[in-house]
Design a protein around this motif. Structure first.
Motif, short mmCIF file in Angstrom:
data_model
loop_
_atom_site.label_atom_id
_atom_site.label_comp_id
_atom_site.label_asym_id
_atom_site.label_seq_id
_atom_site.Cartn_x
_atom_site.Cartn_y
_atom_site.Cartn_z
N LEU A 295 -5.62 -3.39 -6.76
CA LEU A 295 -4.75 -3.70 -7.89
C LEU A 295 -3.30 -3.33 -7.57
N TRP A 296 -3.11 -2.15 -6.97
CA TRP A 296 -1.76 -1.76 -6.58
C TRP A 296 -1.20 -2.75 -5.58
N PHE A 297 -2.04 -3.13 -4.63
CA PHE A 297 -1.60 -4.08 -3.61
C PHE A 297 -1.10 -5.36 -4.27
N ALA A 298 -1.88 -5.86 -5.25
CA ALA A 298 -1.50 -7.11 -5.92
C ALA A 298 -0.14 -6.95 -6.60
N LEU A 299 0.05 -5.83 -7.27
CA LEU A 299 1.31 -5.60 -7.99
C LEU A 299 2.49 -5.54 -7.01
N PHE A 300 2.33 -4.74 -5.95
CA PHE A 300 3.41 -4.62 -4.96
C PHE A 300 3.61 -5.94 -4.23
N PHE A 301 2.51 -6.64 -4.04
CA PHE A 301 2.60 -7.92 -3.34
C PHE A 301 3.51 -8.88 -4.10
N VAL A 302 3.33 -8.97 -5.42
CA VAL A 302 4.13 -9.89 -6.22
C VAL A 302 5.61 -9.57 -6.06
N LEU A 303 5.94 -8.29 -6.16
CA LEU A 303 7.35 -7.90 -6.03
C LEU A 303 7.88 -8.21 -4.63
#
Lengths: 362, 294
Positions: free
Chosen positions: A235-243
């Motif tokens: 989930l963290w990866f997805a969030l950081f990925f978007v940014l």
């Protein structure tokens, strides 16, 4: 009956919608996505299959040893009358090995094999010494390495496979001159924002599909404990990925705008390619170096790769990802400003590559 | 009324437009003619805000143009271009949506304009699969699909066959009748002459002549007459105040120094034989063009 002129968000939405529908309708895109997903499912299921496969070793042995061997997993016992008979079966290749009693051996048994003793059998009959680990969690961790490669590869591949089309589509509009019509219809900023958002959505959708494929494969192969451990970092990866991807897509759009022909793109976007590749190499080489990983987890382009790993191993405090996200947002605001300038200054310039100095003026 | 006043544009040392001023009236077609590199495209791009200018202003109905107001304009660029892989209808509807029409309305408008331009059978074909002439029609549809009240078209007729020219002319006239201000450039002087109400002639970055087409023709008519009679008109050479330009037994083209001389020549001609033609010659646009750009 004239329609109301579009607001900036409305125009942005229309551009993003066109980016997404054009891409989703392309056969190449659909097929490559399907192949990727099938590859992931097949890969995980196959790895699980080979890892759990019962490798049975056929062993010939005499009565009294057979009783002790029968407890060992993966051993198929053929009981024979004498040691010589057992040797005979090995020689005729009817069994993989024979276990016979031997007075010379400290364990009282000996293994007879044709060319090589089955390692599982050797291990099972050996007596390991007692081992005491003082720092069991330290040192090289395969999970850490695998996670680093996985996040690094997914981020780099997605950034390239979804960032390149941003640059290509900007150049396509310049090359086909449709840009003059677009730019007299909507603000350049809406065009830039729409392209970036549309492609970010596509990239995110693909990431979600990849995660779903991983999750489904893990459930199917009954490896739910790995899944439970991976949930939060994913989930963290997805969030950081978007940014991170928003930043990269914006840079791709701006540098793409500086050339007028598809042939010149690679030259123009080279600096962005380095920005995308450097975190990947850093995380592979330095994933066990706490200082490098901590610095990387705060730098906008590498934080999507290193922060989730630090979080997974409990090395980062709860406030650290929040600060890192704030830094990414600030960087995004700055990059958007610069990129919009480059984009607006370069869009209508045809011919040779626009120089950085000219692209950034006023 | 679109008013272009005192536009000056320089590229480094080179002045490409020097104090260019003219107006484009509503309900009228204004033809913009000039040789290659005269400054037509530059003027149009400045009017659309695509290029910066060193001096001058562009206003519409008395107010200086803003970027927002310009976005309502219809524009056909000199370098044609649409998304090559997008379908014709989808593409034109998309452009209408960018101008603020909702999806349904945009599709309806795009279908109507493409049908009017004769592309009704190609609606679902990709742009790149169309012939050049049909791509050109789609390009015109792209410029007018959102009912702009100002239309700026750079060479809308180049590459069209005579029938297609007629179709496009019809569409443009209809837009003008509904009150749009239409400015178009062209190399095809015969088309411009037939079609436009007003004319602007530009050469080397300056406007050489502008105004109503008929007024321009009168202004540039040079008291030239044509006489065709049954007899030998050789006597005309000896008439005072007459300069013969062309002569072929019964036919003479000549300049006179005034209206009275012309009347005297006519009386003499009637006395000499039967006259089939005696008419003042208005210069064609091509002649005016040659004269003013010289």
């Amino acid at each position: 009956m004239n329609a109301q002129p579009l607001s900036l968000p409305q125009a942005t939405y229309l551009v993003a919608e066109r980016e997404v529908t054009t891409r989703v309708r392309s056969k190449a895109f659909v097929i490559s996505t399907l192949i990727l997903l099938i590859g992931i499912v097949v890969g995980i299921v196959a790895m699980n299959f080979f890892a759990n496969r019962e490798e049975s070793t056929s062993v010939a042995t005499t009565g009294e040893i057979a009783a002790t061997l029968s407890d060992l997993p993966g051993v198929e016992i053929t009981e024979v009358g004498s040691s010589d008979e057992a040797r005979g079966l090995v020689e005729s290749e009817e069994v993989d090995a024979a276990v016979i009693s031997s007075a010379d051996s400290p364990t009282g048994t000996a293994i007879v094999a044709l060319t090589e003793a089955p390692s599982g059998l050797v291990e099972a009959l050996s007596q390991p010494p007692a081992v005491e680990l003082l720092d069991p969690d330290g040192g090289w961790s395969p999970i850490r390495y695998i996670l680093a490669i996985a996040f690094g590869v997914v981020f780099m591949m997605s950034a390239m496979s979804f960032g390149m089309p941003v640059a290509t589509s900007v150049v396509e509009e310049k090359q086909t001159r449709v840009i003059e019509i677009l730019i007299t219809s909507i603000p350049a900023r809406a065009l830039l924002a729409g392209k970036v958002l549309g492609n970010t959505l596509l990239a995110l959708a693909q990431i979600v599909l990849i995660v779903a494929a991983v999750a489904v494969s893990l459930v199917v192969t009954d490896q739910t404990e790995i899944l439970a451990g991976l949930g939060t970092p994913l989930l963290w990866f997805a969030l950081f990925f978007v940014l991170g991807f928003l930043l990269i897509a914006t840079l791709f759009a701006a540098t793409g705008a500086m050339v007028s022909r598809q042939e010149d793109i690679s030259q123009s976007i080279a600096p962005i390619m380095y920005i995308v590749m450097i975190p990947y190499f850093l995380v592979i080489f330095f994933n066990d170096n706490p200082l490098v990983m901590t610095i990387m987890s705060y730098v906008p382009f590498s934080s999507p790769v290193s922060m989730p790993i630090r979080l997974f191993f409990g090395e980062a405090g709860w406030w650290e990802p929040l600060i890192s996200i704030a830094i990414s947002l600030l960087a995004f605001a700055a990059v958007i400003g610069i990129a919009a300038k480059i984009y607006e200054n370069s869009l209508l310039r045809m011919g040779s590559k626009v120089k950085w100095r000219e692209a950034l003026r006023k | 009324m679109l008013e272009i006043s005192g536009i000056t544009k320089r590229y480094g040392e080179r002045t490409v437009l020097d104090d260019v001023s003219f107006t484009v009236g509503r309900g009228r077609l204004t033809g913009f003619v000039g040789g290659n590199g005269a400054g037509k495209t530059t003027t149009m791009r400045i009017a659309l805000g695509l290029l910066s200018k060193e001096a001058g202003s562009v206003s519409l109905d008395g107010t200086e143009l803003t970027a927002d107001r310009r976005r309502g304009f219809g524009y056909m660029p000199e370098e044609r271009g649409l998304y090559p892989k997008m379908k014709v209808l989808e593409q034109i509807a998309y452009l209408a949506r960018l101008h603020g029409f909702d999806k349904r309305e945009a599709t309806a408008k795009a279908t109507a304009i493409l049908t009017q331009l004769g592309l009704e059978e190609r609606l679902n074909d990709a742009i790149e699969s169309l012939s050049l002439g049909n791509q050109q029609r789609a390009q015109i549809a792209a410029a007018i699909v959102h009912d702009p009240d100002v239309l700026i078209l750079d060479e809308p007729f180049s590459g069209l066959d005579p029938l297609a020219v007629e179709t496009v002319v019809g569409v443009l006239q209809e837009r003008a009748q509904r009150g749009a201000a239409v400015l178009f450039s062209s190399h095809q002087l015969d088309v411009v002459e037939r079609l436009c109400d007003d004319l602007v002639i530009i050469a080397a970055g300056t406007v050489r002549a502008s105004g109503e087409r008929e007024a321009l023709r009168r202004e540039h008519s040079s008291n030239r007459y044509e006489l065709i009679s049954s007899g030998d008109a050789g006597w005309i050479r000896d008439e005072p105040g007459v300069q013969v330009v062309e002569f072929d037994t019964g036919r003479a083209v000549f300049d006179v120094d005034g209206e009275e001389t012309a009347q005297r020549v006519l009386r003499r001609a009637v006395a000499e034989g039967s006259v089939t033609t005696f008419a003042p010659q208005h210069p064609s646009l091509a002649q005016i063009f040659k004269e003013v750009v010289r």
